[in-house]
Design a protein around this motif. Structure first.
Motif, PDB file in Angstrom:
ATOM      1  N   LEU A 278       0.819  -1.206   0.000  1.00  0.00           N
ATOM      2  CA  LEU A 278       0.000   0.000   0.000  1.00  0.00           C
ATOM      3  C   LEU A 278       0.859   1.265   0.000  1.00  0.00           C
ATOM      4  N   LEU A 279       0.386   2.271  -0.727  1.00  0.00           N
ATOM      5  CA  LEU A 279       1.011   3.584  -0.678  1.00  0.00           C
ATOM      6  C   LEU A 279       0.640   4.241   0.650  1.00  0.00           C
ATOM      7  N   GLU A 280       1.225   5.390   0.898  1.00  0.00           N
ATOM      8  CA  GLU A 280       0.858   6.147   2.095  1.00  0.00           C
ATOM      9  C   GLU A 280      -0.581   6.656   1.953  1.00  0.00           C
ATOM     10  N   THR A 281      -0.876   7.232   0.794  1.00  0.00           N
ATOM     11  CA  THR A 281      -2.236   7.729   0.550  1.00  0.00           C
ATOM     12  C   THR A 281      -2.680   7.315  -0.848  1.00  0.00           C
ATOM     13  N   SER A 282      -3.974   7.165  -1.018  1.00  0.00           N
ATOM     14  CA  SER A 282      -4.501   6.791  -2.332  1.00  0.00           C
ATOM     15  C   SER A 282      -4.461   7.995  -3.273  1.00  0.00           C
ATOM     16  N   VAL A 283      -4.347   7.712  -4.557  1.00  0.00           N
ATOM     17  CA  VAL A 283      -4.241   8.770  -5.561  1.00  0.00           C
ATOM     18  C   VAL A 283      -5.156   8.457  -6.746  1.00  0.00           C
ATOM     19  N   PRO A 284      -6.032   9.402  -7.122  1.00  0.00           N
ATOM     20  CA  PRO A 284      -6.802   9.188  -8.351  1.00  0.00           C
ATOM     21  C   PRO A 284      -5.919   9.438  -9.570  1.00  0.00           C
ATOM     22  N   ILE A 285      -5.957   8.536 -10.524  1.00  0.00           N
ATOM     23  CA  ILE A 285      -5.177   8.711 -11.755  1.00  0.00           C
ATOM     24  C   ILE A 285      -6.038   8.281 -12.941  1.00  0.00           C
ATOM     25  N   THR A 286      -5.642   8.679 -14.122  1.00  0.00           N
ATOM     26  CA  THR A 286      -6.378   8.257 -15.312  1.00  0.00           C
ATOM     27  C   THR A 286      -5.552   7.329 -16.194  1.00  0.00           C
ATOM     28  N   ARG A 287      -4.251   7.247 -15.924  1.00  0.00           N
ATOM     29  CA  ARG A 287      -3.434   6.283 -16.668  1.00  0.00           C
ATOM     30  C   ARG A 287      -2.192   5.980 -15.858  1.00  0.00           C
ATOM     31  N   MET A 288      -1.596   4.846 -16.128  1.00  0.00           N
ATOM     32  CA  MET A 288      -0.327   4.544 -15.480  1.00  0.00           C
ATOM     33  C   MET A 288       0.492   3.616 -16.360  1.00  0.00           C
ATOM     34  N   ASP A 289       1.798   3.748 -16.238  1.00  0.00           N
ATOM     35  CA  ASP A 289       2.689   2.832 -16.949  1.00  0.00           C
ATOM     36  C   ASP A 289       2.962   1.631 -16.069  1.00  0.00           C
ATOM     37  N   LEU A 290       3.096   0.488 -16.689  1.00  0.00           N
ATOM     38  CA  LEU A 290       3.409  -0.739 -15.959  1.00  0.00           C
ATOM     39  C   LEU A 290       4.473  -1.483 -16.763  1.00  0.00           C
ATOM     40  N   ALA A 291       5.688  -1.478 -16.234  1.00  0.00           N
ATOM     41  CA  ALA A 291       6.809  -2.150 -16.902  1.00  0.00           C
ATOM     42  C   ALA A 291       6.831  -3.610 -16.474  1.00  0.00           C
ATOM     43  N   PRO A 292       7.575  -4.464 -17.192  1.00  0.00           N
ATOM     44  CA  PRO A 292       7.656  -5.860 -16.787  1.00  0.00           C
ATOM     45  C   PRO A 292       7.996  -5.989 -15.306  1.00  0.00           C
ATOM     46  N   ALA A 293       7.231  -6.811 -14.606  1.00  0.00           N
ATOM     47  CA  ALA A 293       7.422  -7.144 -13.189  1.00  0.00           C
ATOM     48  C   ALA A 293       6.857  -6.110 -12.224  1.00  0.00           C
ATOM     49  N   GLU A 294       6.432  -4.949 -12.711  1.00  0.00           N
ATOM     50  CA  GLU A 294       5.831  -3.976 -11.795  1.00  0.00           C
ATOM     51  C   GLU A 294       4.416  -4.408 -11.435  1.00  0.00           C
ATOM     52  N   ARG A 295       3.946  -3.962 -10.274  1.00  0.00           N
ATOM     53  CA  ARG A 295       2.582  -4.254  -9.839  1.00  0.00           C
ATOM     54  C   ARG A 295       1.816  -2.976  -9.539  1.00  0.00           C
ATOM     55  N   ALA A 296       0.507  -3.059  -9.703  1.00  0.00           N
ATOM     56  CA  ALA A 296      -0.368  -1.937  -9.390  1.00  0.00           C
ATOM     57  C   ALA A 296      -1.575  -2.468  -8.634  1.00  0.00           C
ATOM     58  N   ASP A 297      -1.909  -1.795  -7.559  1.00  0.00           N
ATOM     59  CA  ASP A 297      -3.082  -2.141  -6.761  1.00  0.00           C
ATOM     60  C   ASP A 297      -4.059  -0.995  -6.994  1.00  0.00           C
ATOM     61  N   ILE A 298      -5.138  -1.273  -7.704  1.00  0.00           N
ATOM     62  CA  ILE A 298      -6.041  -0.178  -8.075  1.00  0.00           C
ATOM     63  C   ILE A 298      -7.488  -0.513  -7.717  1.00  0.00           C
ATOM     64  N   ILE A 299      -8.240   0.547  -7.455  1.00  0.00           N
ATOM     65  CA  ILE A 299      -9.673   0.410  -7.201  1.00  0.00           C
ATOM     66  C   ILE A 299     -10.407   1.054  -8.366  1.00  0.00           C
ATOM     67  N   ILE A 300     -11.283   0.290  -8.994  1.00  0.00           N
ATOM     68  CA  ILE A 300     -12.148   0.861 -10.027  1.00  0.00           C
ATOM     69  C   ILE A 300     -13.568   0.821  -9.487  1.00  0.00           C
ATOM     70  N   ASP A 301     -14.234   1.958  -9.543  1.00  0.00           N
ATOM     71  CA  ASP A 301     -15.595   2.061  -9.010  1.00  0.00           C
ATOM     72  C   ASP A 301     -16.595   2.023 -10.164  1.00  0.00           C
ATOM     73  N   PHE A 302     -17.337   0.918 -10.231  1.00  0.00           N
ATOM     74  CA  PHE A 302     -18.352   0.795 -11.282  1.00  0.00           C
ATOM     75  C   PHE A 302     -19.713   1.282 -10.785  1.00  0.00           C
ATOM     76  N   GLY A 303     -19.717   1.892  -9.594  1.00  0.00           N
ATOM     77  CA  GLY A 303     -20.972   2.285  -8.942  1.00  0.00           C
ATOM     78  C   GLY A 303     -21.814   3.270  -9.739  1.00  0.00           C
ATOM     79  N   GLY A 304     -21.175   4.113 -10.538  1.00  0.00           N
ATOM     80  CA  GLY A 304     -21.937   5.150 -11.229  1.00  0.00           C
ATOM     81  C   GLY A 304     -22.488   4.725 -12.576  1.00  0.00           C
ATOM     82  N   TYR A 305     -22.280   3.478 -12.965  1.00  0.00           N
ATOM     83  CA  TYR A 305     -22.665   3.072 -14.324  1.00  0.00           C
ATOM     84  C   TYR A 305     -23.946   2.257 -14.333  1.00  0.00           C
ATOM     85  N   PRO A 306     -24.816   2.515 -15.297  1.00  0.00           N
ATOM     86  CA  PRO A 306     -26.005   1.664 -15.416  1.00  0.00           C
ATOM     87  C   PRO A 306     -25.629   0.250 -15.881  1.00  0.00           C
ATOM     88  N   VAL A 307     -26.422  -0.711 -15.457  1.00  0.00           N
ATOM     89  CA  VAL A 307     -26.254  -2.081 -15.948  1.00  0.00           C
ATOM     90  C   VAL A 307     -26.331  -2.052 -17.481  1.00  0.00           C
TER      91      VAL A 307
END
Ligand code: C2O
Ligand code: CU
Ligand code: CU
Length: 477
Positions: A278-307
């Motif tokens: 975990l990071l110290e604080t969460s950060v909203p982002i719209t894109r990120m780079d992921l190089a070989p072997a890197e990891r990302a822990d992300i939350i995607i909120d689908f709450g605002g979307y209609p079925v």
């Protein structure tokens, strides 16, 4: 025809239990070929579609590997047949699961893992991101022959994180990983457990990579990497989601490629962690780079979307569609993602500086890797500043075994640090003409009396470069 029962069941049941899917279907290859006139009046037949490249005309439910405990675990590396993109495909996998089973443990647990080599070549498995002693780290010098076994025994003593495991065989790592050998290794701890992050069906590992297939649809190895994306060993995957927050544990198992992750609708998502948890604080982002072997822990909120809404996880670098989220069920998610996540104790006051120049495709500081040569010694328990520079053939994702580090600066090239580079890391991307400085302290294991417990590696995690020798042995003493 033998296929993986659990994968088929998974496909038929669906991940969340409410998908009614069958992945059966046949590959459709464009039949027409184009005749191209070349200089000397020669005719060259160029198929419209490169032979062997599966054509994803259908989307398939995302495969979720089974979860296992590292206690009394047997991991067998073996060729297996998977059901991929509507046809059978031979791959190499751990325990006949592609990717391998997701190992889940808590800080303080013991890992007793028996590795069995069912391949026809030597192998060894490394626990990437796990801080274990040099005898359990999967150093290439401990490779076991075809038919051999090796037992690992270590105590998990580190913060919650998404780590992973993969072969680390001398000059064969690229091939063995490309052929399918990789899996996630998730560690939990009390800090993370206290945050109420999405869990159960709302926490999903995503092993993102590229791959190559031959004309028969079998996984094939190309040293430079693949031409088609896969997530969790699924071609053109989709995942049915509820109108809720999901925690995605993203891991790049790519050989060489860097992904630029974003949602197709441009929506932001929340970055909560990376290689070292975990990071110290969460950060909203719209894109990120992921190089070989890197990891990302992300939350995607689908709450605002209609079925009925479909949202694509994209790779902005190639334009590839990686994974389609289909919002299929309405639920009420009353939780929120906390801003304050964890405490990161800052390293400071380095007592020593070392410089590593990543040269061409095969050298660090002028040297090609030698399995038996120890290039430098690092004193135990002190903080050092390590500086990475490049001379050609970048990007180089630099990875260090035996400790996590904190990135201090990037000058030249992109000239900045990104939100996903804060906190603890074990892999950092070095693009052309960049200099990156990190602080690192090896304070868990050291060699004493030649016992080899402090033997570790630093290397480029572009597997093509690693295999060519862009790697160095060092010993913590
Ligand atoms: Cu992911 Cu030395 O490896
Ligand atoms: Cu590693
Ligand atoms: Cu490299």
């Amino acid at each position: 025809m033998k296929t993986k029962q659990h994968r088929i069941e998974n496909e038929q049941k669906g991940i969340m239990g409410h998908m009614q899917i069958t992945r059966r279907g046949f590959l459709k290859v464009a039949g027409t070929a184009t005749l191209v006139a070349l200089g000397g009046g020669q005719l060259l037949s160029i198929p419209e579609v490169q032979a062997g490249k599966p054509i994803p005309t259908t989307r398939y439910p995302l495969y979720i590997p089974p979860t296992v405990s590292p206690n009394s675990l047997t991991l067998t590396e073996t060729p297996t047949t998977e059901y991929i993109g509507g046809r059978t495909s031979s791959v190499w996998s751990y325990n006949s699961s592609f990717p391998g089973p997701t190992i889940i443990a808590s800080n303080g647990d013991t890992a007793t893992i028996n590795l069995v080599n069912g391949l026809s070549q030597e192998t060894i498995t490394h626990w990437h991101g796990m801080i274990v002693d040099g005898l359990n780290d999967g150093h290439p010098k401990y490779a076991i022959p075809s038919g051999g076994t090796k037992s690992y025994n270590f105590t998990i003593n580190q913060r919650a994180a998404l780590n992973w495991y993969h072969p680390h065989t001398h000059m064969l790592t690229n091939e063995q990983v490309a052929m399918g050998l990789a899996g996630a290794f998730i560690i939990r701890d009390n800090v993370e457990n206290g945050l109420g992050l999405p869990s159960g069906n709302y926490e999903v590992p995503l092993v993102v990579r590229d791959a190559s297939f031959d004309a028969a649809g079998n996984m094939t190895y190309r040293s430079g990497g693949g031409d088609i994306p896969m997530v969790n060993g699924t071609l053109s995957p989709y995942l049915n989601v509820d109108t809720a927050r999901y925690r995605f544990r993203v891991l790049s198992g790519a050989q060489n490629r860097i992904f630029g992750l974003a949602l197709g609708n441009g929506a932001s998502f929340t970055l909560i962690g990376n290689d070292g948890g975990l990071l110290e604080t969460s950060v909203p982002i719209t894109r990120m780079d992921l190089a070989p072997a890197e990891r990302a822990d992300i939350i995607i909120d689908f709450g605002g979307y209609p079925v009925g809404t479909n949202i694509m996880l994209k790779d902005l670098r190639t334009g590839w569609d990686l994974l389609e989220f289909k919002v299929t069920r309405s639920v009420t998610d009353t939780g929120t993602t906390p801003t304050a996540l964890s405490t990161i104790t800052k390293l400071s006051n380095p007592v020593n500086t070392r410089t590593f120049n990543f040269e061409g495709m095969s050298k660090i500081n002028g040297k090609v890797y030698d399995l038996n040569r120890i290039d430098f010694q690092v004193p135990f328990g002190v903080t050092e500043l390590w500086r990475f520079t490049t001379k050609g053939a970048a990007p180089h994702p630099v990875h260090i075994h035996g400790a996590s580090f904190q990135i201090q600066s990037r000058t030249g090239g992109r000239g900045q640090l990104f939100p996903w580079e804060s906190g603890w890391k074990d892999t950092v991307l070095l693009e052309d003409s960049e200099t990156v400085e990190i602080l690192i302290s090896f304070d868990k294991f050291r060699s004493e009396g030649g016992d080899g417990k402090g033997l570790y590696l630093i290397h480029c995690h572009r597997l093509e470069h690693e295999d060519k020798g862009m790697m160095s042995n060092f010993e913590v003493v």
